[in-house]
Design a protein around this motif. Structure first.
Motif, PDB file in Angstrom:
ATOM      1  N   ASP A  41      46.016  20.829  41.399  1.00 35.17           N
ATOM      2  CA  ASP A  41      46.835  20.262  42.466  1.00 35.17           C
ATOM      3  C   ASP A  41      46.737  18.736  42.355  1.00 35.17           C
ATOM      4  N   THR A  42      47.740  18.131  41.712  1.00 36.36           N
ATOM      5  CA  THR A  42      47.632  16.685  41.477  1.00 36.36           C
ATOM      6  C   THR A  42      47.829  15.873  42.755  1.00 36.36           C
ATOM      7  N   GLY A  43      48.492  16.463  43.757  1.00 37.47           N
ATOM      8  CA  GLY A  43      48.619  15.776  45.043  1.00 37.47           C
ATOM      9  C   GLY A  43      47.240  15.533  45.646  1.00 37.47           C
ATOM     10  N   TYR A  46      45.811  12.216  44.481  1.00 37.24           N
ATOM     11  CA  TYR A  46      46.317  11.045  45.224  1.00 37.24           C
ATOM     12  C   TYR A  46      45.739  11.019  46.640  1.00 37.24           C
ATOM     13  N   ARG A  47      45.600  12.193  47.226  1.00 39.63           N
ATOM     14  CA  ARG A  47      45.020  12.267  48.572  1.00 39.63           C
ATOM     15  C   ARG A  47      43.562  11.786  48.562  1.00 39.63           C
ATOM     16  N   CYS A  48      42.810  12.214  47.552  1.00 38.33           N
ATOM     17  CA  CYS A  48      41.412  11.775  47.448  1.00 38.33           C
ATOM     18  C   CYS A  48      41.331  10.266  47.264  1.00 38.33           C
ATOM     19  N   ALA A 126      48.357   8.867  50.917  1.00 37.78           N
ATOM     20  CA  ALA A 126      48.566   9.362  49.550  1.00 37.78           C
ATOM     21  C   ALA A 126      49.935   8.942  49.046  1.00 37.78           C
ATOM     22  N   SER A 127      50.918   9.031  49.938  1.00 38.81           N
ATOM     23  CA  SER A 127      52.269   8.623  49.557  1.00 38.81           C
ATOM     24  C   SER A 127      52.289   7.133  49.219  1.00 38.81           C
ATOM     25  N   GLN A 128      51.575   6.335  50.006  1.00 40.27           N
ATOM     26  CA  GLN A 128      51.563   4.881  49.751  1.00 40.27           C
ATOM     27  C   GLN A 128      50.827   4.545  48.462  1.00 40.27           C
ATOM     28  N   VAL A 129      49.651   5.143  48.258  1.00 38.58           N
ATOM     29  CA  VAL A 129      48.901   4.775  47.044  1.00 38.58           C
ATOM     30  C   VAL A 129      49.634   5.250  45.793  1.00 38.58           C
ATOM     31  N   SER A 130      50.356   6.373  45.927  1.00 34.91           N
ATOM     32  CA  SER A 130      51.026   6.931  44.742  1.00 34.91           C
ATOM     33  C   SER A 130      52.242   6.105  44.322  1.00 34.91           C
ATOM     34  N   ALA A 131      52.667   5.183  45.177  1.00 34.64           N
ATOM     35  CA  ALA A 131      53.841   4.359  44.849  1.00 34.64           C
ATOM     36  C   ALA A 131      53.487   3.201  43.915  1.00 34.64           C
ATOM     37  N   VAL A 135      48.394   2.463  39.816  1.00 30.61           N
ATOM     38  CA  VAL A 135      47.630   3.644  40.249  1.00 30.61           C
ATOM     39  C   VAL A 135      48.071   4.855  39.437  1.00 30.61           C
ATOM     40  N   ARG A 136      49.379   5.023  39.314  1.00 27.94           N
ATOM     41  CA  ARG A 136      49.905   6.181  38.578  1.00 27.94           C
ATOM     42  C   ARG A 136      49.400   6.167  37.147  1.00 27.94           C
ATOM     43  N   SER A 137      49.416   4.958  36.545  1.00 32.37           N
ATOM     44  CA  SER A 137      48.976   4.945  35.146  1.00 32.37           C
ATOM     45  C   SER A 137      47.467   5.140  35.055  1.00 32.37           C
ATOM     46  N   GLY A 156      52.796  19.083  41.189  1.00 34.69           N
ATOM     47  CA  GLY A 156      52.908  17.675  41.542  1.00 34.69           C
ATOM     48  C   GLY A 156      54.336  17.237  41.758  1.00 34.69           C
ATOM     49  N   ARG A 157      54.625  15.985  41.367  1.00 34.13           N
ATOM     50  CA  ARG A 157      55.962  15.427  41.529  1.00 34.13           C
ATOM     51  C   ARG A 157      56.575  15.029  40.189  1.00 34.13           C
ATOM     52  N   ASP A 158      55.693  14.627  39.246  1.00 35.95           N
ATOM     53  CA  ASP A 158      56.169  14.083  37.969  1.00 35.95           C
ATOM     54  C   ASP A 158      55.499  14.793  36.795  1.00 35.95           C
ATOM     55  N   ILE A 159      55.098  16.022  37.001  1.00 31.69           N
ATOM     56  CA  ILE A 159      54.347  16.726  35.950  1.00 31.69           C
ATOM     57  C   ILE A 159      55.255  17.020  34.757  1.00 31.69           C
ATOM     58  N   GLU A 206      60.415  10.126  55.350  1.00 30.17           N
ATOM     59  CA  GLU A 206      59.894   8.848  54.854  1.00 30.17           C
ATOM     60  C   GLU A 206      59.155   9.049  53.520  1.00 30.17           C
ATOM     61  N   ARG A 207      58.353  10.100  53.447  1.00 30.59           N
ATOM     62  CA  ARG A 207      57.636  10.385  52.189  1.00 30.59           C
ATOM     63  C   ARG A 207      58.631  10.741  51.085  1.00 30.59           C
ATOM     64  N   ASP A 208      59.644  11.544  51.417  1.00 31.86           N
ATOM     65  CA  ASP A 208      60.669  11.910  50.425  1.00 31.86           C
ATOM     66  C   ASP A 208      61.344  10.668  49.868  1.00 31.86           C
ATOM     67  N   THR A 213      62.324   7.112  45.450  1.00 26.47           N
ATOM     68  CA  THR A 213      62.875   5.795  45.107  1.00 26.47           C
ATOM     69  C   THR A 213      61.866   4.875  44.440  1.00 26.47           C
ATOM     70  N   ARG A 214      60.613   5.288  44.307  1.00 27.80           N
ATOM     71  CA  ARG A 214      59.647   4.382  43.686  1.00 27.80           C
ATOM     72  C   ARG A 214      60.062   4.127  42.235  1.00 27.80           C
ATOM     73  N   ALA A 215      59.683   2.926  41.761  1.00 26.69           N
ATOM     74  CA  ALA A 215      60.111   2.511  40.416  1.00 26.69           C
ATOM     75  C   ALA A 215      59.461   3.365  39.335  1.00 26.69           C
TER      76      ALA A 215
HETATM   77  O1   DC Z   1      51.770  17.339  47.064  1.00 24.48           O
HETATM   78  P1   DC Z   1      51.089  16.503  48.112  1.00 24.48           P
HETATM   79  O2   DC Z   1      51.864  16.439  49.404  1.00 24.48           O
HETATM   80  O3   DC Z   1      49.658  16.905  48.341  1.00 24.48           O
HETATM   81  O4   DC Z   1      51.052  15.011  47.500  1.00 24.48           O
HETATM   82  C1   DC Z   1      50.491  13.937  48.216  1.00 24.48           C
HETATM   83  C2   DC Z   1      51.244  12.649  47.860  1.00 24.48           C
HETATM   84  O5   DC Z   1      50.996  12.314  46.500  1.00 24.48           O
HETATM   85  C3   DC Z   1      52.764  12.737  48.037  1.00 24.48           C
HETATM   86  O6   DC Z   1      53.221  11.634  48.793  1.00 24.48           O
HETATM   87  C4   DC Z   1      53.327  12.636  46.660  1.00 24.48           C
HETATM   88  C5   DC Z   1      52.216  12.067  45.829  1.00 24.48           C
HETATM   89  N1   DC Z   1      52.158  12.695  44.528  1.00 24.48           N
HETATM   90  C6   DC Z   1      52.721  12.026  43.481  1.00 24.48           C
HETATM   91  O7   DC Z   1      53.281  10.943  43.668  1.00 24.48           O
HETATM   92  N2   DC Z   1      52.656  12.549  42.229  1.00 24.48           N
HETATM   93  C7   DC Z   1      52.055  13.727  42.025  1.00 24.48           C
HETATM   94  N3   DC Z   1      51.998  14.235  40.774  1.00 24.48           N
HETATM   95  C8   DC Z   1      51.485  14.441  43.101  1.00 24.48           C
HETATM   96  C9   DC Z   1      51.565  13.891  44.351  1.00 24.48           C
END
Ligand code: DC
Length: 289
Positions: A41-43, A46-48, A126-131, A135-137, A156-159, A206-208, A213-215
């Protein structure tokens, strides 16, 4: 087919992406159980990181400092031990091939944070840090190393687009905004978290918006991902369809829990992972510096 003939990687990987509330978590968890794969669970990563930053007094807006924390994030997953029969819920009991398992636990250092990372506040963090691109890299290598430790379902979102673009099976789950907000509200209520229906919808929108829209690595369906809209379909129906597709596409790996898995036991030292023959009973951990 033996491991040297497998088309991609030593272990099969199923990538599941999609927006919050599309049913990804439920589908990913149940699918992993049915197939005997472990769930990544990659989310939760980001949450951690959001929780860790909060505890360390690092702002969720401070990209470079967050990336520093991300590089040494002391996260660890335990994929659960077999649960006693009495703990089996209906869904588990119905899934004939699914072993009954205790819920996966997430550790941040020595703390069990499985529940605390699910609060609305940490969801926002988590949404903020993941933007942040840095951090992503910083978290890319960690996600790839964890996914390489055994047959897994990675959620996840970008798997399918960024983290594991060569994944042999990619699924994209979505649902209408109203249905997704209702599910999130029900989930929070079931956990005893005080939630407001309207606020849940607004927070999710807001999270969507931020996720899409993040770069860097915005939420989008990979070209070769199979789309499932879960607005109308029950999750069990979706799961049955997905399981059938996966079993068909997994044939090149023959028995994912067979000799391939045994061959690599204990050989993934760079990730700090302890693998057993059964991926569902293994523990995966990030390298702790
Ligand atoms: O899936 P989740 O709701 O637990 O994810 C938490 C946040 O992390 C959500 O705002 C999206 C972000 N996220 C991400 O940007 N990329 C991922 N691979 C997983 C989660």
């Amino acid at each position: 087919m033996n491991s040297s003939e497998a088309p991609v990687g030593a272990f099969p990987v199923i990538a599941i992406d999609g927006p919050a509330g599309a049913g990804k978590s439920t589908v990913a968890r149940q699918l992993a159980r049915r197939l005997g794969f472990f769930l990544l669970d990659t989310g939760a990563i980001y949450r951690c990181l959001a929780l860790h930053a909060q505890e360390q007094g690092v702002s969720w807006n401070a990209g470079p400092a967050l990336a520093g924390l991300a590089a040494e994030l002391p996260i660890r997953f335990s994929h659960g031990a077999p649960a006693p029969d009495k703990d089996r819920d209906g869904a588990d009991a119905e899934a004939a091939s699914a072993p009954a398992l205790a819920e996966e636990q997430v550790f941040l250092g020595e703390q069990v944070v499985t529940q605390s990372i699910r609060s609305p506040e940490i969801s926002l963090g988590a949404s903020q840090v993941s933007a942040h691109p840095e951090v992503r890299s910083a978290l890319l290598g960690l996600q790839r190393r964890l996914a390489a430790t055994g047959p897994c379902v990675v959620e996840g979102r970008d798997i399918g687009t960024v983290v594991l673009p060569a994944a042999p099976i990619k699924l994209f789950l979505t649902a209408s905004a109203v249905v997704r907000a209702q599910r999130r509200f029900d989930e929070l209520s079931a956990r005893g978290v005080a939630a407001d229906r309207g606020a849940t919808l607004r927070e999710q929108e807001e999270r969507d918006r931020r996720d899409a829209t993040r770069a860097t690595a915005p939420l989008r369906q990979a070209d070769d991902a199979i789309l499932f809209d879960t607005s109308e379909l029950g999750l069990d129906q979706v799961l049955d369809q997905i399981e059938a597709i996966c079993r068909q596409r997994l044939k090149p790996w023959a028995s994912p829990l067979g000799t391939d898995a045994k061959d690599t036991t204990g050989t993934t030292g760079t990730t700090g992972t302890t693998a057993t023959n059964d991926p569902l009973q293994s523990e995966s951990s990030a390298p702790v510096a």
